[in-house]
Enzyme design. Sequence first.
Site, PDB file in Angstrom:
ATOM      1  N   ARG A  45       0.862  -1.186   0.000  1.00  0.00           N
ATOM      2  CA  ARG A  45       0.000   0.000   0.000  1.00  0.00           C
ATOM      3  C   ARG A  45       0.899   1.238   0.000  1.00  0.00           C
ATOM      4  NH1 ARG A  45       1.819   1.399   4.549  1.00  0.00           N
ATOM      5  NH2 ARG A  45       0.935   3.477   4.368  1.00  0.00           N
ATOM      6  N   GLY A  46       0.280   2.409  -0.136  1.00  0.00           N
ATOM      7  CA  GLY A  46       1.039   3.652  -0.152  1.00  0.00           C
ATOM      8  C   GLY A  46       1.276   4.062  -1.592  1.00  0.00           C
ATOM      9  N   ALA A  47       1.040   5.343  -1.885  1.00  0.00           N
ATOM     10  CA  ALA A  47       1.077   5.799  -3.275  1.00  0.00           C
ATOM     11  C   ALA A  47       2.380   5.433  -3.986  1.00  0.00           C
ATOM     12  CB  ALA A  47       0.811   7.306  -3.321  1.00  0.00           C
ATOM     13  N   ARG A  88      -7.127  -1.321  -7.615  1.00  0.00           N
ATOM     14  CA  ARG A  88      -7.278  -0.109  -6.780  1.00  0.00           C
ATOM     15  C   ARG A  88      -7.549   1.051  -7.736  1.00  0.00           C
ATOM     16  NH1 ARG A  88      -4.447   0.344  -1.831  1.00  0.00           N
ATOM     17  NH2 ARG A  88      -5.606   2.275  -1.648  1.00  0.00           N
ATOM     18  N   GLN A 193      -2.674   2.554  10.796  1.00  0.00           N
ATOM     19  CA  GLN A 193      -1.373   2.470  10.121  1.00  0.00           C
ATOM     20  C   GLN A 193      -0.255   3.032  11.008  1.00  0.00           C
ATOM     21  OE1 GLN A 193      -4.146   3.780   8.806  1.00  0.00           O
ATOM     22  NE2 GLN A 193      -4.450   3.102   6.695  1.00  0.00           N
ATOM     23  N   ASP A 234      -1.408  12.588   0.178  1.00  0.00           N
ATOM     24  CA  ASP A 234      -1.919  11.777  -0.927  1.00  0.00           C
ATOM     25  C   ASP A 234      -2.083  12.599  -2.190  1.00  0.00           C
ATOM     26  OD1 ASP A 234      -2.909  10.335   1.666  1.00  0.00           O
ATOM     27  OD2 ASP A 234      -2.881   8.864   0.042  1.00  0.00           O
ATOM     28  N   ASN A 243      -4.628  14.410   2.879  1.00  0.00           N
ATOM     29  CA  ASN A 243      -3.875  13.331   3.511  1.00  0.00           C
ATOM     30  C   ASN A 243      -4.842  12.570   4.416  1.00  0.00           C
ATOM     31  OD1 ASN A 243      -1.358  11.942   3.992  1.00  0.00           O
ATOM     32  ND2 ASN A 243      -1.295  12.893   6.005  1.00  0.00           N
ATOM     33  N   LYS A 244      -4.346  11.510   5.020  1.00  0.00           N
ATOM     34  CA  LYS A 244      -5.155  10.643   5.891  1.00  0.00           C
ATOM     35  C   LYS A 244      -6.033  11.460   6.829  1.00  0.00           C
ATOM     36  CE  LYS A 244      -4.800   6.948   5.968  1.00  0.00           C
ATOM     37  NZ  LYS A 244      -5.575   6.239   4.949  1.00  0.00           N
TER      38      LYS A 244
END
Lengths: 338, 338
Positions: A45-47, A88, A193, A234, A243-244
Amino acid sequence: MRTIEWSKNNTVVMVDQTLLPGEYRVIECTHLSQLCEAISMLRVRGAPALGAAGAFGIALAAVRSSARTMDSLIRELEVAAVTIIKTRPTAINLSWGVARVMGAVKEAYDVEGMRNIAILEAQQIADEDVERNKQLGAHGAKLLHDGDTVMTHCNAGKMACVDWGTALGVIRSAVEAGKDIKVISCETRPLNQGSRITCWEMMEENIPVTLITDSMAGMCMRKGMIDSVIVGADRITQDAVFNKIGTYSHAVLAKEHKIPFYVAAPISTFDFDRYEDEIVIEERDHDEIRYFHGIQNAPLGVNVFNPAFDATPMEYVTALITEKGTYEPPFLIGELKP
Amino acid sequence: MRTIEWSKNNTVVMVDQTLLPGEYRVIECTHLSQLCEAISMLRVRGAPALGAAGAFGIALAAVRSSARTMDSLIRELEVAAVTIIKTRPTAINLSWGVARVMGAVKEAYDVEGMRNIAILEAQQIADEDVERNKQLGAHGAKLLHDGDTVMTHCNAGKMACVDWGTALGVIRSAVEAGKDIKVISCETRPLNQGSRITCWEMMEENIPVTLITDSMAGMCMRKGMIDSVIVGADRITQDAVFNKIGTYSHAVLAKEHKIPFYVAAPISTFDFDRYEDEIVIEERDHDEIRYFHGIQNAPLGVNVFNPAFDATPMEYVTALITEKGTYEPPFLIGELKP
């Protein structure tokens, strides 16, 4: 090892992040279906990491293919590309990594050349990611002082990238430069996370880390326990950092306590032509908050609001840290346009 | 039934709140050790409920004692008092309830009279709590407008009191007065009293409630989804409101977004002679954050900071809502001294 790598056996190996922090297990994907399962289950995961995963996916499809002509291999890879991107659909980096390898293989002169180019281009993407993060880290490290305690949210670390990380990359670079840095990691509800992955990364590196709930940030800032906040991003528009979820609350708290609030993100994260109000924030499954690992945590059927991200207006950001350098608002992000 | 009651069997019965919302179970404490376990494990919790719990604890100790002289019973009750208060040292209401029954029993003429007085005084404390919350609710309801959405943190509801509630009591009173009120409940990490108990209470009353993670408060405020914030309090000093960890962050966010921030608490919550810096905030078990219902959620042995409460300076409070009326800082809380 890196978060995701091409192996000598011509397979893709990765750390299964769904098992962290309980277990560190490296899984090997010999076929595209395994890689796609790993992406859709968030094993990777993660861009930035997804950019590499998409690229390695095309390489894997090329290597496993028995196609004998360039045309038939291209057709197979086009099917593979669609399959990968579907895992995704909102992850822009995934399709970016796929497209870059697809473009490269078309430069080959024969089938074997296509296979080699696919592998080399995917490895190049992974290498560039690491290099970019190290440059970003070196710029950001100058903003941290010896003895600082840095708060972070979610995981913008090695495990979200191919290696090193963005927000945690800045911390790594500061430590590498000999600075004594302590980390406060917010657990990052609802998917944790921060507690699962950021704490694990910092402990692996022997960087002192203390875990708090997201709601403790205000108290910790007021008590003088936090010298700066660093988060990843993001997406960065002209006017805001996406962002998150929870990032915006931390930014407001940092401003109230006159604590620097830094955003560490590569230029690829910038959405130069758009503004906050043009971006739709995805809402995730309500059961992420109602349940925890299958255990009921709220009344059955309770209404839930579960946005994946929030937007932090640029005026709350002390500096944006990129691989090109550090930029303090107010500035036009268009100036960073490649 | 009420949250906590004295039973006909001369025992203390209560709803085990650790099982909500999955199960509604009434437990019976026949001995002080069971009651202390229930307090320290948060089977009963919330400042006003703890006042009654402390009072019932002394009554239980008196009833179970085989002491034959007033002196020996007093000595036993003094030991019981220390034992009870130690279970939750920051909870002022616990020691307040204990002290009030201790004072009352000293008025008795014989051992049996001491036992009877202990029971009656504890029941009186419970009855007064319900009456007080209804008065408080009526005062606070005037601050809520028809159509408002009110955010709350933790559970300052019926289940935090003997009945009706403080913060949620204000909402109940406003709804009872015919106002259309919606509630946003923060889940309240690490023990999720918001998701487990506040959501359950509101759904039981058919008051519309939406669950969010604590970290979403800032985004919801910025999006205009919240008209006011109401929380309870564990202790109010001259200069600050002590309440569940996360309250201070919400207060800062409310100020930034110009949203009223109300604290609903009975006068018994006021610590008239003290200031914030004199109060020690208890730190709870680190495994509350490392694990969730026994499931590992962070690396083994990770450092944790887990304060039970935070302090919100009075300047962030729009109004204090008490059974005597509503008070807007700046004012001297000493004026409320009974």
